[in-house]
Design a protein around this motif. Structure first.
Motif, PDB file in Angstrom:
ATOM      1  N   THR A   2       4.398   5.345  -5.403  1.00 31.74           N
ATOM      2  CA  THR A   2       3.699   4.244  -3.671  1.00 31.74           C
ATOM      3  C   THR A   2       4.320   5.781  -2.901  1.00 31.74           C
ATOM      4  OG1 THR A   2       5.698   3.404  -2.232  1.00 31.74           O
ATOM      5  CG2 THR A   2       6.823   4.524  -4.034  1.00 31.74           C
ATOM      6  N   GLY A  57      -0.041   1.926  -0.760  1.00 32.46           N
ATOM      7  CA  GLY A  57       0.528   1.151  -1.861  1.00 32.46           C
ATOM      8  C   GLY A  57       1.398   1.778  -3.051  1.00 32.46           C
ATOM      9  N   ASN A  84      -0.492  -3.463  -1.710  1.00 33.11           N
ATOM     10  CA  ASN A  84      -0.349  -3.202  -0.577  1.00 33.11           C
ATOM     11  C   ASN A  84      -0.303  -3.839   0.652  1.00 33.11           C
ATOM     12  OD1 ASN A  84      -0.996  -0.634   0.315  1.00 33.11           O
ATOM     13  ND2 ASN A  84      -2.711  -0.544   0.049  1.00 33.11           N
TER      14      ASN A  84
END
Length: 411
Positions: free
Chosen positions: A335, A340, A371
């Motif tokens: 992440t 995202g 995302n």
């Protein structure tokens, strides 16, 4: 339950202007919120007599929060939600008019008020009365099931207090609730108690007691437990953990339906997730105890939980098997802002007690990418899949595949 047209919510948005007079306002400081969430979901089950499900649905929510009578701290909140199909209904939505030729997607067409409550804030205390969303802790026991297109709402009187630094106390009496399905509201007598004390970022202690009696399934239980959560910095990583234990006993309230079983079950869970410069690595082990059929025990159950978030996204274990459930999981992902979140989760399932001499409940791979979509504030996208491989316990031998594509826009 009688359907309420979403146009009724639109009328409510005009009330601040309709019912205002010079020098006095019944409503003031109106704030609006909304969400549009279209989704495609497919479901395929190995060797099934039913056709694969292909569901195109959209959720639309419109909400209003406004001050009442010019009284400091007194507000009203109303949310109306509608779920409609896009391009056909090639799935079994479990409604009264369900199409049993197809596999199940639990998103029936319906429209209703998902929230409608009065709220009063006085200092560090907040009181609510009416239909509301209740999400406690990680929603393992009490949640709104927001993954489904129609969320679960509680008709309740609730109170929260944060007057002591680090301590948050919550209590609620739930007298009825509306599930994700298009069905009548279920009567309930439930007392929900939850207290959390944050010592520091590394240690937070949560104690709870959920006394639930429900007309739905003539269910009743008293679940009480303790959880430790926090974030521990280690070298270049931050490790989030959750350690929890709960005991489930007999129902405190037996005035709803006919609760006959004497509950005797336990729950424990340990989750670890390390974030190493955006790389996610974790594992977990969760046990919902069960019965061998002759020991007088019951399977641990969580009827008001957001169940989809636990034990695999294929939703094979929305009801705990009679023999209980042991879920060993491993997570890997990444992440970062702008990139995202991508995740792969593996689950290995077994019973707590053997069922017919067998205990293999199968395994599952879950995949996720989500995302924010650049250029439009509040817009996000999601792609998700679940691949369950059956075990040898009766009712859990067939492979299941599910895929989701979703957009979400909040304003």
């Amino acid at each position: 339950m009688k359907r309420i047209p979403l146009s009724a919510v639109a009328v409510l948005t005009l009330l601040p202007n309709i019912l205002s007079a010079e020098g006095f306002s019944l409503f003031s400081d109106a704030k609006f919120n909304g969400e549009i969430r279209p989704r495609y979901e497919s479901v395929s089950i190995e060797d099934s007599l039913n056709k694969d499900a292909n569901a195109f649905t959209v959720r639309v929510t419109l909400g209003l929060e406004t001050k009442l009578l010019d009284i400091d701290g007194l507000t009203m909140k109303v949310d109306g939600t509608t779920v409609q199909t896009l391009g056909g209904t090639h799935y079994n939505d479990l409604s009264p008019t369900k199409d049993t030729r197809y596999e199940v997607v639990a998103d029936p067409e319906q429209t209703r008020f998902t929230q409608a409550y009065l709220q009063y804030k006085y200092g560090a205390t907040t009181l609510k009365a009416g239909r509301q969303i209740l999400n406690l802790d990680n929603q393992r026991f009490i949640g709104s099931v927001d993954w489904r297109q129609m969320m679960q709402s509680m008709d309740a009187m609730s109170i929260t207090n944060t007057s002591i630094a680090g301590l948050s106390l919550s209590g609620a009496y739930v007298y009825s609730y509306a599930t994700v399905f298009d069905e009548p509201t279920w009567d309930s007598k439930a007392v929900i108690l939850n207290g959390t004390y944050k010592i520091n970022d590394s240690v937070k202690i949560t104690a709870y007691d959920y006394m639930i009696s429900s007309e739905k399934g003539s269910y009743g239980s008293d679940t009480y437990g303790l959880a430790l959560t926090g974030d521990i910095p280690v070298a270049m990583a931050k490790i989030a953990y959750r350690a929890e234990y709960a005991q489930q006993g007999d129902a405190t309230f037996k005035t709803i339906g006919s609760v006959k079983k004497e509950n005797d079950a336990t729950y424990y869970n340990l989750d670890l997730l390390a974030n190493i410069s955006g790389v996610l690595v974790g594992g977990g082990y969760e046990v919902l105890s069960g019965s061998n059929g002759s020991d007088g025990k019951t399977a641990f159950s969580t009827p008001l939980a957001t169940l989809h978030a636990f034990n695999g996204w294929a939703d094979k274990f929305l009801t705990t098997p009679t023999g209980g459930l042991c879920d060993a999981s491993a997570t890997f992902g990444y992440t970062a802002p702008g990139v995202g979140k991508a995740m792969i989760v593996y689950h290995a399932f077994e019973t707590d007690k053997a069922m017919g001499g067998k205990s293999d409940l199968g395994s599952e791979w879950d995949l996720l990418y989500t995302n924010a979509i650049p250029g439009v504030k509040g817009l996000s996208g999601l792609a998700k899949a679940a691949y369950y491989q059956g075990g040898d316990v009766v009712g859990n031998t067939k492979d299941v595949s599910k895929i989701w594509l979703q957009l979400g826009y909040k304003f």
